[in-house]
Design a protein around this motif. Structure first.
Motif, short mmCIF file in Angstrom:
data_model
loop_
_atom_site.label_atom_id
_atom_site.label_comp_id
_atom_site.label_asym_id
_atom_site.label_seq_id
_atom_site.Cartn_x
_atom_site.Cartn_y
_atom_site.Cartn_z
N UNK A 136 0.82 -1.22 0.00
CA UNK A 136 0.00 0.00 0.00
C UNK A 136 0.86 1.27 0.00
N UNK A 137 0.44 2.22 -0.85
CA UNK A 137 1.15 3.49 -0.95
C UNK A 137 2.38 3.47 -1.84
N UNK A 138 2.60 2.36 -2.54
CA UNK A 138 3.78 2.22 -3.40
C UNK A 138 3.37 1.97 -4.84
N UNK A 139 4.34 2.14 -5.74
CA UNK A 139 4.12 1.86 -7.16
C UNK A 139 5.39 1.26 -7.75
N UNK A 140 5.19 0.48 -8.79
CA UNK A 140 6.31 -0.15 -9.48
C UNK A 140 6.12 0.04 -10.98
N UNK A 141 7.21 -0.16 -11.71
CA UNK A 141 7.14 -0.17 -13.18
C UNK A 141 7.31 -1.59 -13.64
N UNK A 142 6.44 -2.01 -14.57
CA UNK A 142 6.57 -3.33 -15.18
C UNK A 142 6.63 -3.13 -16.69
N UNK A 143 7.27 -4.05 -17.35
CA UNK A 143 7.35 -4.02 -18.81
C UNK A 143 6.55 -5.20 -19.36
N UNK A 163 2.97 1.55 -15.10
CA UNK A 163 3.07 1.78 -13.67
C UNK A 163 1.90 1.08 -12.98
N UNK A 164 2.19 0.31 -11.94
CA UNK A 164 1.17 -0.33 -11.14
C UNK A 164 1.27 0.26 -9.73
N UNK A 165 0.16 0.75 -9.20
CA UNK A 165 0.14 1.38 -7.88
C UNK A 165 -0.87 0.66 -6.98
N UNK A 221 8.69 6.77 -10.92
CA UNK A 221 9.78 7.38 -10.17
C UNK A 221 9.32 8.66 -9.48
N UNK A 222 8.05 9.03 -9.67
CA UNK A 222 7.49 10.21 -9.01
C UNK A 222 7.00 9.81 -7.63
N UNK A 223 5.91 10.47 -7.17
CA UNK A 223 5.38 10.11 -5.86
C UNK A 223 3.86 10.04 -5.91
N UNK A 224 3.31 9.23 -5.00
CA UNK A 224 1.87 9.11 -4.88
C UNK A 224 1.35 10.13 -3.88
N UNK A 225 0.22 10.72 -4.20
CA UNK A 225 -0.48 11.63 -3.30
C UNK A 225 -1.94 11.24 -3.36
N UNK A 264 3.58 17.32 -13.13
CA UNK A 264 2.27 16.97 -13.71
C UNK A 264 1.63 15.90 -12.81
N UNK A 265 0.31 16.03 -12.60
CA UNK A 265 -0.39 15.07 -11.75
C UNK A 265 -1.46 14.34 -12.55
N UNK A 266 -1.48 13.02 -12.40
CA UNK A 266 -2.43 12.17 -13.10
C UNK A 266 -3.18 11.32 -12.09
N UNK A 267 -4.47 11.09 -12.35
CA UNK A 267 -5.27 10.20 -11.52
C UNK A 267 -4.87 8.76 -11.86
N UNK A 268 -4.44 8.01 -10.87
CA UNK A 268 -3.97 6.64 -11.10
C UNK A 268 -5.07 5.71 -11.59
N UNK A 269 -6.31 6.00 -11.23
CA UNK A 269 -7.41 5.12 -11.60
C UNK A 269 -7.86 5.32 -13.04
N UNK A 270 -7.73 6.55 -13.54
CA UNK A 270 -8.27 6.86 -14.87
C UNK A 270 -7.21 7.28 -15.88
#
Length: 102
Positions: A14-21, A28-30, A52-56, A67-73
């Motif tokens: 929880x609260x983390x994200x990773x990059x997958x190829x 990015x999976x959060x 490599x950014x951060x979750x808020x 730049x901020x993007x909604x992780x769900x959409x």
């Protein structure tokens, strides 16, 4: 569309994200309080890696220019200029596996 495994739930606490190829595409999976989200990993402004950014909360903030993007959409939430949204993907959990619909 098919389901493709992106990793294990233990890989994304929880609260983390990773990059997958997956098939040459960086995604990015959060994990937002137990809800898994996935979207393209490349910021549409600068091309930087969003993982490599951060979750808020539900938003990911690009580490380069904010730049901020909604992780769900994948929708752009905040940035001084209009840039494209990023693609988002449906996520499902089976046992402890994270699957993306692609």
């Amino acid at each position: 569309m098919g389901k493709i495994i992106a990793g294990k739930t233990a890989d994304v606490p929880p609260g983390k994200m990773i990059k997958v190829s997956i098939d040459g595409k960086e995604i990015m999976v959060a994990n937002i309080d137990g809800t898994y989200c996935a979207m393209d990993d490349s910021c549409t402004h600068s091309g930087s890696s969003l993982s490599e950014g951060k979750l808020d909360g539900c938003n990911v903030i690009c580490g380069w220019h904010g730049a901020q993007f909604d992780c769900k959409t994948g929708k752009l939430v905040k940035f001084p200029a209009k840039i494209r949204d990023v693609a988002s993907y449906n996520v499902s959990i089976e046992s402890d596996n994270i699957f993306l619909e692609m």
